[in-house]
Design an enzyme around this catalytic site. Sequence first.
Site, PDB file in Angstrom:
ATOM      1  N   ASP A 222      38.205  10.336  -9.594  1.00  8.43           N
ATOM      2  CA  ASP A 222      37.858  11.710  -9.964  1.00  8.43           C
ATOM      3  C   ASP A 222      38.993  12.345 -10.781  1.00  8.43           C
ATOM      4  OD1 ASP A 222      35.460  11.620  -8.180  1.00  8.43           O
ATOM      5  OD2 ASP A 222      37.005  11.400  -6.673  1.00  8.43           O
TER       6      ASP A 222
ATOM      7  N   HIS B 265      35.513  13.297  -1.769  1.00  8.51           N
ATOM      8  CA  HIS B 265      35.008  12.499  -2.892  1.00  8.51           C
ATOM      9  C   HIS B 265      33.479  12.610  -2.862  1.00  8.51           C
ATOM     10  CE1 HIS B 265      34.143   9.429  -5.756  1.00  8.51           C
ATOM     11  NE2 HIS B 265      33.386   8.827  -4.875  1.00  8.51           N
TER      12      HIS B 265
HETATM   13  P1  NAX Z   1      28.127  -3.053  -4.010  1.00 10.49           P
HETATM   14  O1  NAX Z   1      26.900  -2.815  -3.210  1.00 10.49           O
HETATM   15  O2  NAX Z   1      28.032  -3.746  -5.311  1.00 10.49           O
HETATM   16  O3  NAX Z   1      29.169  -3.873  -3.123  1.00 10.49           O
HETATM   17  C1  NAX Z   1      29.429  -3.588  -1.781  1.00 10.49           C
HETATM   18  C2  NAX Z   1      29.759  -4.884  -1.099  1.00 10.49           C
HETATM   19  O4  NAX Z   1      30.118  -4.592   0.247  1.00 10.49           O
HETATM   20  C3  NAX Z   1      28.571  -5.862  -1.047  1.00 10.49           C
HETATM   21  O5  NAX Z   1      28.963  -7.117  -1.558  1.00 10.49           O
HETATM   22  C4  NAX Z   1      28.241  -5.920   0.428  1.00 10.49           C
HETATM   23  O6  NAX Z   1      27.741  -7.173   0.834  1.00 10.49           O
HETATM   24  C5  NAX Z   1      29.624  -5.634   1.024  1.00 10.49           C
HETATM   25  N1  NAX Z   1      29.583  -5.265   2.432  1.00 10.49           N
HETATM   26  C6  NAX Z   1      28.629  -4.569   3.104  1.00 10.49           C
HETATM   27  N2  NAX Z   1      28.942  -4.515   4.399  1.00 10.49           N
HETATM   28  C7  NAX Z   1      30.105  -5.176   4.557  1.00 10.49           C
HETATM   29  C8  NAX Z   1      30.909  -5.471   5.666  1.00 10.49           C
HETATM   30  N3  NAX Z   1      30.572  -5.098   6.899  1.00 10.49           N
HETATM   31  N4  NAX Z   1      32.040  -6.188   5.462  1.00 10.49           N
HETATM   32  C9  NAX Z   1      32.381  -6.605   4.231  1.00 10.49           C
HETATM   33  N5  NAX Z   1      31.644  -6.376   3.150  1.00 10.49           N
HETATM   34  C10 NAX Z   1      30.522  -5.649   3.311  1.00 10.49           C
HETATM   35  O7  NAX Z   1      28.829  -1.628  -4.143  1.00 10.49           O
HETATM   36  P2  NAX Z   1      29.983  -1.190  -5.157  1.00 10.49           P
HETATM   37  O8  NAX Z   1      29.382  -0.655  -6.381  1.00 10.49           O
HETATM   38  O9  NAX Z   1      30.985  -2.273  -5.253  1.00 10.49           O
HETATM   39  O10 NAX Z   1      30.574   0.071  -4.363  1.00 10.49           O
HETATM   40  C11 NAX Z   1      31.258  -0.087  -3.161  1.00 10.49           C
HETATM   41  C12 NAX Z   1      31.501   1.244  -2.486  1.00 10.49           C
HETATM   42  O11 NAX Z   1      32.319   2.076  -3.286  1.00 10.49           O
HETATM   43  C13 NAX Z   1      30.218   2.062  -2.236  1.00 10.49           C
HETATM   44  O12 NAX Z   1      30.268   2.599  -0.920  1.00 10.49           O
HETATM   45  C14 NAX Z   1      30.316   3.161  -3.273  1.00 10.49           C
HETATM   46  O13 NAX Z   1      29.589   4.304  -2.880  1.00 10.49           O
HETATM   47  C15 NAX Z   1      31.801   3.389  -3.303  1.00 10.49           C
HETATM   48  N6  NAX Z   1      32.348   4.088  -4.457  1.00 10.49           N
HETATM   49  C16 NAX Z   1      33.411   4.894  -4.251  1.00 10.49           C
HETATM   50  C17 NAX Z   1      34.098   5.490  -5.278  1.00 10.49           C
HETATM   51  C18 NAX Z   1      35.291   6.329  -5.008  1.00 10.49           C
HETATM   52  O14 NAX Z   1      35.847   6.871  -5.971  1.00 10.49           O
HETATM   53  N7  NAX Z   1      35.759   6.516  -3.773  1.00 10.49           N
HETATM   54  C19 NAX Z   1      33.632   5.365  -6.679  1.00 10.49           C
HETATM   55  C20 NAX Z   1      32.771   4.159  -6.913  1.00 10.49           C
HETATM   56  C21 NAX Z   1      31.801   3.851  -5.790  1.00 10.49           C
HETATM   57  O15 NAX Z   1      30.686   4.681  -5.916  1.00 10.49           O
END
Ligand code: NAX
Length: 333
Positions: A159, A187
């Site tokens: 952000d 966030h």
């Molecule tokens: P994806 O859905 O592409 O990847 C998430 C991964 O986490 C998947 O491979 C899934 O299998 C894995 N996962 C789920 N449960 C798990 C567990 N118990 N142990 C280990 N792995 C697990 O999401 P992606 O686009 O990579 O985003 C990841 C996270 O970042 C989301 O929650 C998203 O909302 C968050 N974000 C946060 C941001 C920030 O600035 N704080 C910005 C970007 C993003 O939106």
Amino acid sequence: MAEPVKVLVTGAAGQIGYALVPLIARGHLLGPDQPVILHMLDIAPCMDSLKGVEMELLDAAYPLLRGIVATSDVVEAATGVKVACMVGGFPRKAGMERKEVMGKNVSIYKEQATALEKYADKDVKVVVIANPANTNALVLKEYAPGIPSKNITCLTRLDHNRALGQIAQRVGVPVINVKNVAIWGNHSSTQYPDVNHGVVKTTEGVEKSIREAVADDEWLNGEFIKVVQQRGAAIIKMRKFSSALSAASAVCDHVSNWIRGTPAGTWVSMGVFSDGSYGVPAGLIYSFPVTTKNGDWEIVQGLPIDDFSRAKMDATAAELVEEKALADSIIKE
Ligand code: NAX
């Protein structure tokens, strides 16, 4: 050369993971002289995909990459790590209640926090990226009381960087010429991107306040704030996927500044435990402007806060209080 440092990336088979691990292997997280061992965690159904990422990392022949652990075993993933980038989580799907999503994330963070507390390096530095990032970080602390509060943070650097980018574009200068914006709060779309203390170096090399350089308070108090707050949704609309490249880059900026310090006269935004500074309820994980030195952060003190900012800072704090109450109720169930 230094001994390799173990770095954990959870959710490593996901979008952000795929963008983040090559940056870490290239030295963008811990520096160009610091070898790393990557610990990549994902869930069992994603193991083929994770193995594929491991194969690509090998094929990229990164000089700093000294080992890879690709696993669905939380204990194996957490063992000995000095930095933990918590990207994995349960996404909110259409029709799901907030409480249901929070419940899934509480159980994920409980398991991972417990493993980190027991098996990670005693001084492990944690950055939570997975949403709801601030509250997931609080949950992590709840289940890892032995990890110092100062070591548990969440990512709001994306952000912060988005705000820098918007100002740079508006003024027509490279982004490096803009500094000291601040992201306050959650966030989420209630975050408050604050330009009141920020500085721009013009193309003539003159330092001006952002307000003076932009010379459009209406835009700064209106559209600018909305654009930054809703940038994630705007990216999804265009790309059909959420931000990944910029999120991964922001994780590296967050950790790199945390460990290696912020330049003199510059601050960055990090979600950290509130100590009550600026009237923010103590005990929330709230994004503040911080400076960092020798692996430690300090909240920037003494910034004047006007009524407009106060109202926005309080609104985002109120949302975090609500999220915390929801998480607490799930934890107690
Ligand atoms: P994806 O859905 O592409 O990847 C998430 C991964 O986490 C998947 O491979 C899934 O299998 C894995 N996962 C789920 N449960 C798990 C567990 N118990 N142990 C280990 N792995 C697990 O999401 P992606 O686009 O990579 O985003 C990841 C996270 O970042 C989301 O929650 C998203 O909302 C968050 N974000 C946060 C941001 C920030 O600035 N704080 C910005 C970007 C993003 O939106």
